[in-house]
Scaffold this active site. Sequence first.
Site, PDB file in Angstrom:
ATOM      1  CD  GLU A 174      42.887  34.944  46.728  1.00  0.00           C
ATOM      2  OE1 GLU A 174      43.014  35.271  47.920  1.00  0.00           O
ATOM      3  OE2 GLU A 174      42.414  35.694  45.865  1.00  0.00           O
ATOM      4  CE  LYS A 216      39.288  35.020  47.168  1.00  0.00           C
ATOM      5  NZ  LYS A 216      38.677  35.927  48.133  1.00  0.00           N
ATOM      6  CB  SER A 258      35.296  39.473  41.584  1.00  0.00           C
ATOM      7  OG  SER A 258      35.771  40.462  42.459  1.00  0.00           O
ATOM      8  N   GLY A 260      38.748  41.808  39.398  1.00  0.00           N
ATOM      9  CA  GLY A 260      38.688  42.968  38.502  1.00  0.00           C
ATOM     10  C   GLY A 260      37.575  42.852  37.466  1.00  0.00           C
ATOM     11  NE  ARG A 289      39.245  43.782  42.959  1.00  0.00           N
ATOM     12  CZ  ARG A 289      40.273  43.495  42.183  1.00  0.00           C
ATOM     13  NH1 ARG A 289      40.704  44.397  41.321  1.00  0.00           N
ATOM     14  NH2 ARG A 289      40.881  42.338  42.270  1.00  0.00           N
TER      15      ARG A 289
HETATM   16  P1  13P Z   1      38.347  40.409  44.504  1.00  0.00           P
HETATM   17  O1  13P Z   1      37.048  39.666  44.396  1.00  0.00           O
HETATM   18  O2  13P Z   1      38.170  41.903  44.575  1.00  0.00           O
HETATM   19  O3  13P Z   1      39.367  39.962  43.516  1.00  0.00           O
HETATM   20  O4  13P Z   1      38.937  40.070  45.952  1.00  0.00           O
HETATM   21  C1  13P Z   1      38.920  38.793  46.394  1.00  0.00           C
HETATM   22  C2  13P Z   1      40.109  38.552  47.247  1.00  0.00           C
HETATM   23  O5  13P Z   1      39.978  38.210  48.395  1.00  0.00           O
HETATM   24  C3  13P Z   1      41.445  38.694  46.660  1.00  0.00           C
HETATM   25  O6  13P Z   1      42.389  38.184  47.529  1.00  0.00           O
END
Ligand code: 13P
Length: 332
Positions: A174, A216, A258, A260, A289
């Site tokens: 990620e 991701k 997501s 934010g 979120r």
């Molecule tokens: P968000 O979708 O809230 O950004 O979180 C995903 C996530 O795992 C961030 O590391």
Amino acid sequence: MSLQSVAQQMVAPGKGILAADESSGTIEKKFAKVGLTSTEESRRDYREMLFTSPGIGEYISGVILYDETIRQKADDGRTMVSIIESAGILPGIKVDQGTAAMDVSPEEKVTKGLDGLGDRLKEYAQLGAKFAKWRAVITIGNGLPTDGNILRNAQDLARYAMECQKAGVVPMVEPEVLMDGSHTLDQCVEASRRTLKILFDELTRLGVDITGTILKTNMMVPGKESGKKATPEEVAASTVQVFKDILPEGLPGQAFLSGGQGDVEATENLNAINKMGPFPWKLSFSYGRALQDSALKAWNGKKENVTVAQQVFLKRAKMNSLATLGTYTGEN
Ligand code: 13P
């Protein structure tokens, strides 16, 4: 199960991943926003509510857990892992240990957690984890991101991915180019392009098997403080272009964070992206979120709200499931 079959399962058509791996500090802040106190028990009750949503396995292929949750038992004595597995869902685990300022460029971040990672992965695999997540953050700003920060994060992600595959766990890599800031859509595109390019170079250099890896990352969007909003079609066009230029064909899939975006906005954007398909890789979701915020509000820490909160959560899961197929037509 092979790395390849787990990775394929994670991005199965019509399914996506629930990111429920907030660290204790992050979930405390989330709870505080709706007036809840974060305790081991309230965190357990909240996550149990999500994971026991009836029919969750129809839309959700995997859940990312935090260290506390992968060791936790539900109210009825079953482990959280067994609840997830019995819904036909793959348990995953966050293995990074948060971020710290980068010495040579303190406005930028590096991710902690490589020390002892091999042993931790072995233990998590024994506890049932089939995949793991490591989050690196890239900051856009004046002169940022620097090449040095992008390279360091890419190297650490590649090291982590290699360790995961050694332990028989699928790495979810990620790199998140943050939405924070007043940058334009083009600046996000440029920073994401550099980040992804170097990341895949490093993964290849270290011999990471791309067919057993899930990406991701962020969608291409303008900064939150830019005062600009891109349409779903604009987000989709820029995101797909960057992916087509950089993602290798052997990659099974990419699951967006997501970051934010509003919950409906994240669904609309994902849908617009998939309407541009088919692609060589699946483009799915791994939202925190955008899947949880409305359900957390509806739950509000009360047993009598569990059913309603589960319905709210399942609705978002279903809308995003449709968006992975490009067949979302609105909220009803
Ligand atoms: P968000 O979708 O809230 O950004 O979180 C995903 C996530 O795992 C961030 O590391």
